[in-house]
Design an enzyme around this catalytic site. Structure first.
Site, PDB file in Angstrom:
ATOM      1  N   LYS A 193       0.867  -1.180   0.000  1.00 39.00           N
ATOM      2  CA  LYS A 193       0.000   0.000   0.000  1.00 39.00           C
ATOM      3  C   LYS A 193       0.901   1.226   0.000  1.00 39.00           C
ATOM      4  CE  LYS A 193      -1.759   2.979   2.209  1.00 39.00           C
ATOM      5  NZ  LYS A 193      -1.769   4.472   1.904  1.00 39.00           N
ATOM      6  N   GLU A 268      10.160   2.249  10.467  1.00 39.86           N
ATOM      7  CA  GLU A 268      11.149   3.311  10.320  1.00 39.86           C
ATOM      8  C   GLU A 268      10.374   4.616  10.347  1.00 39.86           C
ATOM      9  OE1 GLU A 268      13.820   5.563   7.098  1.00 39.86           O
ATOM     10  OE2 GLU A 268      13.564   3.411   6.728  1.00 39.86           O
ATOM     11  N   CYS A 302      14.097  10.920   6.191  1.00 40.33           N
ATOM     12  CA  CYS A 302      14.104  10.594   7.619  1.00 40.33           C
ATOM     13  C   CYS A 302      15.465  10.817   8.256  1.00 40.33           C
ATOM     14  CB  CYS A 302      13.673   9.136   7.831  1.00 40.33           C
ATOM     15  SG  CYS A 302      12.012   8.776   7.248  1.00 40.33           S
ATOM     16  N   GLU A 399       9.767  17.307  13.968  1.00 42.38           N
ATOM     17  CA  GLU A 399      10.261  16.952  12.642  1.00 42.38           C
ATOM     18  C   GLU A 399       9.559  17.823  11.598  1.00 42.38           C
ATOM     19  OE1 GLU A 399      11.362  12.925  10.231  1.00 42.38           O
ATOM     20  OE2 GLU A 399       9.327  13.063  11.003  1.00 42.38           O
TER      21      GLU A 399
END
Length: 521
Positions: A193, A268, A302, A399
């Site tokens: 997905k 992650e 990331c 973030e």
């Protein structure tokens, strides 16, 4: 915003829009392309001007169920395919990726806004991922010999079953291969997905896997939204594990959704990664690495070093150099090979990143470079540097996931370590110093799953990749990937020399003859 002249990438992009995107994107389930069960679709847009790129089939629980059952049925066959045969198929996948690298790069650029100069290497990395795990497929099941007194113990690994792979919108093609290649090499089947903001190259990957000869049902693709298709995938009882790359809050939702079926998860997640620059560092090389690791890939990665911690004595000079470099970065058309930063992936993300500029000034930081929109259309943001920042500011804790760097001064090693560790994340860290002893000491104390010393992020595929704290669970890379996609089984073979305790034989009778006694024993 930098204006661009005509270039071959534009011609290819027009061709691909007409040939690949004009008819919309479908699911790929059980070896067949199909629309959603209910016929629902959604639109995906170009980040350059937010015009519609194409329509995409929007999957729901019924589509996920079809895909999960196809993966379940195919698993009974795929798990028995030899590692040598899986190796051949996955190498063919890598060959096809390399043959279509330019097509992949252009589609990725127009779908995500990433600069074409980086997307070319992303396609190549995808091929490398398949080759790396293809070569390990024959040994994926290997275990250990663990002899003990009276026994021979040996271990082996077996594929866990059908797995769900949910991939993000930043560099989606490469990150999809990073998850799917080891799953297939291990003998698992996959339901993929992709992120709804960047679905285009997932369709191309499905085509490539099919063309390479992957049996029907081994890889399935279902487009859709997290709250519908994603939730159905994480809750489906036939899916034994979920590998997810994305935002930390979403990872928490997936863990809750998979709890009832005791799903294994690999996450992650987010990062607020520090790059620590001591005054004894090679400052020219450190500057190159700092600028590259936050402003390349639009800052949407990331492992970006989004906090730079700089020793007091060099703080002003070093931040001045960063600001100068940031102001010279070329922002514009992502299909232009000269461009270094393209538009952010989606208007919602653009608004999120833009919101931190006012937040920074409210908290008392200085915008030393950037801090503004570029152009009047699309999702372009100028490369930004915040100086005079403290670690308790939102710009230092959250973030942002854009081309935005927060610079924080520190006094000494202890201060730098406290600042570096004082966030909820722990994915990566970067350290610049020529003091060898300090390098080892600091790297070992840094709360991060990965640390690079005197380097930017340079991946070596056999090494473990993953984070601690709110940055994730588990590791990718080398055999670490197989630890997730496979179960380890121990088999103990008796050598016939051990004695088993006796129960239920009653009290010993002294008048029995030796034959009876031996029989009883």
């Amino acid at each position: 915003m930098t204006q661009t002249a005509a270039n071959p990438n534009h011609d290819l992009a027009r061709q691909l829009r007409q040939s690949r995107l004009s008819g919309g994107l479908q699911h790929f389930i059980g070896g067949q392309w199909s629309d959603s069960h209910g016929g629902e679709t959604f639109e995906t847009h170009s980040p350059v001007d937010n015009a519609v790129l194409t329509t995409v089939a929007s999957g729901d629980a019924t589509d996920i169920d079809r895909a999960a059952r196809a993966a379940h049925d195919a698993f009974q066959m795929w798990r028995e395919v030899s590692g040598q045969e899986r190796r051949k198929i996955l190498h063919r996948v890598a060959d096809l990726i390399e043959a279509r690298a330019q097509e992949i790069a252009v589609l990725e650029s127009i779908d995500t806004g990433q600069a074409i100069r980086f997307m070319k290497s992303a396609a190549t990395r995808g091929a490398e991922n398949f080759r790396f795990f293809a070569d390990r497929a024959p040994s994926a099941a290997d275990g250990q010999s663990l002899p003990a007194p009276g026994f021979l113990n040996y271990t082996l690994r077996q594929p866990i079953g059908p797995v769900g792979v949910i991939t993000p919108w930043n560099t989606p093609f490469m990150l999809s291969t990073w998850k799917i290649a080891p799953a297939l090499a291990a003998g698992c089947t996959v339901v993929h997905k992709p992120a709804e903001w960047s679905p285009v190259t997932a369709t191309l990957l499905a085509e490539i896997l099919d063309e390479a000869g992957l049996p029907k049902g081994v890889h399935n693709l279902v487009h859709g939204f997290g709250e519908s298709a994603g939730k159905a995938l994480t809750e489906h009882p036939l899916i034994k594990a979920v590998a997810f790359v994305g935002e930390t809050t979403t990872g928490s939702h997936i863990m809750r959704q998979g709890a009832d079926t005791l799903k294994r998860v690999h996450f992650e997640l987010g990062g607020k990664n520090p790059v620590v620059v001591f005054d004894d560092a090679d400052l020219e090389r450190a500057l190159d690495a700092v600028v590259f690791m936050i402003y390349s890939l639009n800052g949407e990665r990331c492992t970006s070093s989004s906090r730079v911690l700089i020793q007091d004595g060099i703080y002003d000079e070093f931040t001045a150099y960063i600001a100068e470099r940031a102001q010279n970065i070329r922002v514009g058309d992502p299909l232009d090979p000269e461009i270094e930063i393209g538009p952010l992936v989606h208007p919602r993300h653009f608004e999120k990143v833009m919101g931190y500029f006012d937040q920074a000034t409210k908290e008392g930081a200085t915008i030393a470079a950037g801090g503004e929109r570029v152009g009047q259309e699309g999702n372009f943001v100028s490369p930004t540097l915040f100086t005079g920042a403290r670690n308790d500011m939102r710009i230092a804790q959250e973030e942002i996931f854009g081309p935005v760097l927060t610079a924080i001064p520190f006094a000494d090693e202890a201060d730098a370590l406290a600042l570096a560790n004082d966030v909820q994340y722990g994915l990566a860290g970067y350290l610049w110093t020529n003091d060898l002893t300090r390098a080892h000491r600091f790297a070992q104390a840094l709360e991060a799953g990965m640390v690079w010393v005197n380097s930017e992020n340079v991946r070596h595929l056999p090494t473990p990749f993953g984070g601690v704290k709110n940055s994730g669970i588990g590791r990718d890379g080398g055999d670490y990937s197989f630890d997730f996609y496979m179960e380890t089984k121990n088999i103990a073979i008796s050598l016939g020399t051990h004695k088993t305790a006796k129960l239920g034989v009653g009290q010993p009778q002294p008048h029995k003859d030796r034959a009876d006694q031996r029989l009883a024993e």
